[in-house]
Design an enzyme around this catalytic site. Structure first.
Site, mmCIF file in Angstrom:
data_model
loop_
_atom_site.group_PDB
_atom_site.id
_atom_site.type_symbol
_atom_site.label_atom_id
_atom_site.label_comp_id
_atom_site.label_asym_id
_atom_site.label_seq_id
_atom_site.Cartn_x
_atom_site.Cartn_y
_atom_site.Cartn_z
ATOM 1 N N GLY A 261 0.864 -1.180 0.000
ATOM 2 C CA GLY A 261 0.000 0.000 0.000
ATOM 3 C C GLY A 261 0.891 1.217 0.000
ATOM 4 N N CYS A 264 2.987 5.097 -2.999
ATOM 5 C CA CYS A 264 3.780 4.945 -4.228
ATOM 6 C C CYS A 264 3.377 3.770 -5.118
ATOM 7 C CB CYS A 264 5.265 4.841 -3.879
ATOM 8 S SG CYS A 264 5.926 6.434 -3.326
HETATM 9 P P1 NAD Z 1 3.770 14.467 0.126
HETATM 10 O O1 NAD Z 1 2.327 14.614 -0.177
HETATM 11 O O2 NAD Z 1 4.207 13.956 1.450
HETATM 12 O O3 NAD Z 1 4.507 15.854 -0.101
HETATM 13 C C1 NAD Z 1 4.269 16.713 -1.159
HETATM 14 C C2 NAD Z 1 4.492 18.124 -0.660
HETATM 15 O O4 NAD Z 1 4.430 19.019 -1.758
HETATM 16 C C3 NAD Z 1 3.438 18.592 0.350
HETATM 17 O O5 NAD Z 1 4.067 19.066 1.505
HETATM 18 C C4 NAD Z 1 2.675 19.694 -0.402
HETATM 19 O O6 NAD Z 1 2.210 20.716 0.463
HETATM 20 C C5 NAD Z 1 3.766 20.191 -1.328
HETATM 21 N N1 NAD Z 1 3.261 20.904 -2.508
HETATM 22 C C6 NAD Z 1 2.310 20.505 -3.382
HETATM 23 N N2 NAD Z 1 2.148 21.427 -4.343
HETATM 24 C C7 NAD Z 1 3.044 22.415 -4.081
HETATM 25 C C8 NAD Z 1 3.365 23.634 -4.732
HETATM 26 N N3 NAD Z 1 2.743 23.998 -5.852
HETATM 27 N N4 NAD Z 1 4.331 24.406 -4.193
HETATM 28 C C9 NAD Z 1 4.966 24.023 -3.068
HETATM 29 N N5 NAD Z 1 4.691 22.885 -2.419
HETATM 30 C C10 NAD Z 1 3.746 22.082 -2.918
HETATM 31 O O7 NAD Z 1 4.326 13.525 -1.022
HETATM 32 P P2 NAD Z 1 5.661 12.629 -0.968
HETATM 33 O O8 NAD Z 1 5.357 11.315 -0.365
HETATM 34 O O9 NAD Z 1 6.779 13.439 -0.439
HETATM 35 O O10 NAD Z 1 5.867 12.363 -2.527
HETATM 36 C C11 NAD Z 1 6.314 13.390 -3.397
HETATM 37 C C12 NAD Z 1 6.758 12.753 -4.695
HETATM 38 O O11 NAD Z 1 7.859 11.885 -4.455
HETATM 39 C C13 NAD Z 1 5.688 11.876 -5.368
HETATM 40 O O12 NAD Z 1 5.842 11.979 -6.754
HETATM 41 C C14 NAD Z 1 6.076 10.484 -4.920
HETATM 42 O O13 NAD Z 1 5.621 9.500 -5.805
HETATM 43 C C15 NAD Z 1 7.586 10.583 -4.930
HETATM 44 N N6 NAD Z 1 8.283 9.669 -4.044
HETATM 45 C C16 NAD Z 1 7.823 9.474 -2.778
HETATM 46 C C17 NAD Z 1 8.493 8.606 -1.947
HETATM 47 C C18 NAD Z 1 7.970 8.312 -0.558
HETATM 48 O O14 NAD Z 1 8.437 7.342 0.042
HETATM 49 N N7 NAD Z 1 7.036 9.081 -0.016
HETATM 50 C C19 NAD Z 1 9.640 7.925 -2.405
HETATM 51 C C20 NAD Z 1 10.116 8.180 -3.692
HETATM 52 C C21 NAD Z 1 9.409 9.057 -4.516
#
Ligand code: NAD
Length: 440
Positions: A261, A264
């Protein structure tokens, strides 16, 4: 080097702190004021082991700061990492790139010098090229904006370790200058021997989704095999260990249970399929629809097991749920299999009491209809059935004899095949695993 990290969620907060830790000057940017306030005071807005310490160190050194202002970001640096969310679109499997586009639209018109934008968010192939076109249209005359993609492979729960000592760095860059900039960013890692793969941007984008598709396939493979084990009276845990010794296969991501889950795997494979469809190559990825279907089916299967063990109905049963996060060592409940099972069991009439070492509050925010307990023993008081749904280490350490004194019935489903079954059986519990013969 000076750099900004735009989007400071699970990915961006960790990346900001790691970049400051290796000596860069970093400005983290987020549109959520509360998030920025917390980060600026050295507190992570979510649970990630070691992150608070790393944030505090970065802030103390003066190398790390946080802001809501894209103008401040544009003035601060010429290298900007994009780490905003790319969730599944409402109504389709495709990725929603609103956040990425909002960053481009907000930042690029503010740039007064040439800049390099480096995406780290997970995006469909073709995004970098589209973003580069968008940036070129929005940039002031005479300002050049290059766009590279440098996907991130960190895992929640071990994100600091993964950020500081990645297995590899994948850098899809449009030019030698962009490649040189990224090699400089990651110089300490490269000096430590971390492999650096310089690619074109499309390959970099595809590396990330392909890796996640492979991992999801591995999980669904063993879960499909576990169903046959159950039907045949074989034991999938021993089977997984045996095939996992084969170096070509490997033991990781080969644990049968409730399935994957989180934020990602599910959305990334759906977006991969949607993008392949757009490219006319959808047939080649049709097996990923089956991978997804098998994974979602685990949740239903676990509820069925619960109903069977409860004597055919969950109505008015007390059910203790151990675990709410989508996996251990995180408080992330996005697309959590544990919470979905808890919700379904509640919908079937059970009184559900949940415990998670870190995720109770996040779970309560989306499922206030459930009860939440401060520890596992309290969650199990008067339970007719216990469901072990997220394999936190502390649940493996539970004393089944002690827990047996507070439950109404010594019945447990170990939906992660992670508990020492012999101990539970020897203290009078009925324990059911996934893909394993009944032990008593
Ligand atoms: P998240 O939702 O925890 O964080 C995203 C952040 O971006 C939030 O704090 C949000 O407020 C901010 N945000 C959104 N729009 C914005 C804007 N226009 N200006 C400034 N800030 C903005 O998401 P996450 O888990 O950190 O994932 C982010 C990306 O990284 C996704 O594409 C995800 O697939 C990828 N990723 C995540 C992980 C993980 O383990 N969480 C690992 C590898 C890749």
């Amino acid at each position: 080097m000076r750099m900004t990290v735009i989007g400071t969620g699970y990915l961006g907060a960790v990346h900001s702190a790691c970049m400051a830790e290796i000596g860069h000057e970093v400005l983290g940017v987020d549109s959520e004021p509360e998030r920025i306030e917390l980060l600026a005071s050295g507190r992570a807005p979510f649970y990630e082991p070691g992150l608070n310490e790393l944030l505090a160190r970065g802030l103390r050194s003066g190398k790390l700061g946080f802001t809501r202002s894209l103008s401040a970001a544009a003035a601060f640096a010429d290298l900007h990492f994009i780490c905003v969310g790319t969730p599944q679109s409402a109504g389709s499997g495709a990725a929603d790139l609103t956040g990425v586009n909002a960053v481009i639209d907000g930042l690029v018109p503010l740039l007064r010098r040439d800049a390099l934008l480096v995406g780290k968010s997970t995006v469909p192939v073709g995004t970098t090229a589209a973003v580069a076109r968008r940036a070129a249209e929005l940039a002031d005359d005479g300002i050049s904006v290059e766009v590279a993609w440098n996907p991130e492979f960190l895992r929640e729960g071990t994100a600091i370790e993964d950020g500081m000592y990645p297995d590899r760095i994948v850098a899809g860059t449009p030019s030698a200058a962009a490649d040189a900039a990224l090699r400089e960013v990651y110089a300490p890692m490269l000096a430590a021997g971390v492999p650096y793969l310089a690619t074109d941007v499309a390959t970099a984008e595809m590396v990330k989704v392909s890796a996640n598709a492979f991992l999801a396939t591995k999980v669904s493979f063993i879960n499909a095999v576990s169903d046959v084990c159950e039907a045949a009276g074989a034991d999938v845990t021993t089977l997984a260990e045996a095939i996992g010794h084969d170096k070509r296969i490997g033991r990781h991501y080969l644990s049968a249970g409730l399935g994957y889950g989180g934020s990602c795997l599910s959305k990334d494979i759906r977006a991969f399929v949607a993008r392949a469809d757009e490219l006319g190559a959808g047939d080649s990825l049709s097996f990923l629809r089956e991978v997804d279907r098998i994974n979602i089916g685990r949740r239903r299967r676990t509820v069925e097991m619960a109903r069977d063990l409860a004597g055919g109905s969950l109505d008015r049963r007390n059910v203790a749920v151990l675990g709410a996060a989508f996996k251990p060592d995180t408080d992330d409940v996005r697309d959590s299999p544990a919470l979905q099972v808890a919700e379904t069991v509640h919908d079937l009439g059970a009184q559900v009491r949940v415990h998670d070492p870190r995720a109770n509050e996040n779970a309560r925010a989306i499922l206030p209809c459930l009860d939440y307990a401060p520890d596992a023993k309290k969650a199990c008081e008067d339970a007719d059935l216990v469901l072990h749904l997220t394999e936190w280490a502390e649940y493996r350490e539970l004393d089944p004899a002690d827990l047996g004194t507070v439950v109404r019935k010594r019945s447990i489903i170990d939906a992660r095949n992670a508990l020492p079954a012999d101990r539970w059986v020897s203290t009078g519990w009925t324990i059911r695993g996934i893909g394993r013969p009944a032990l008593n």
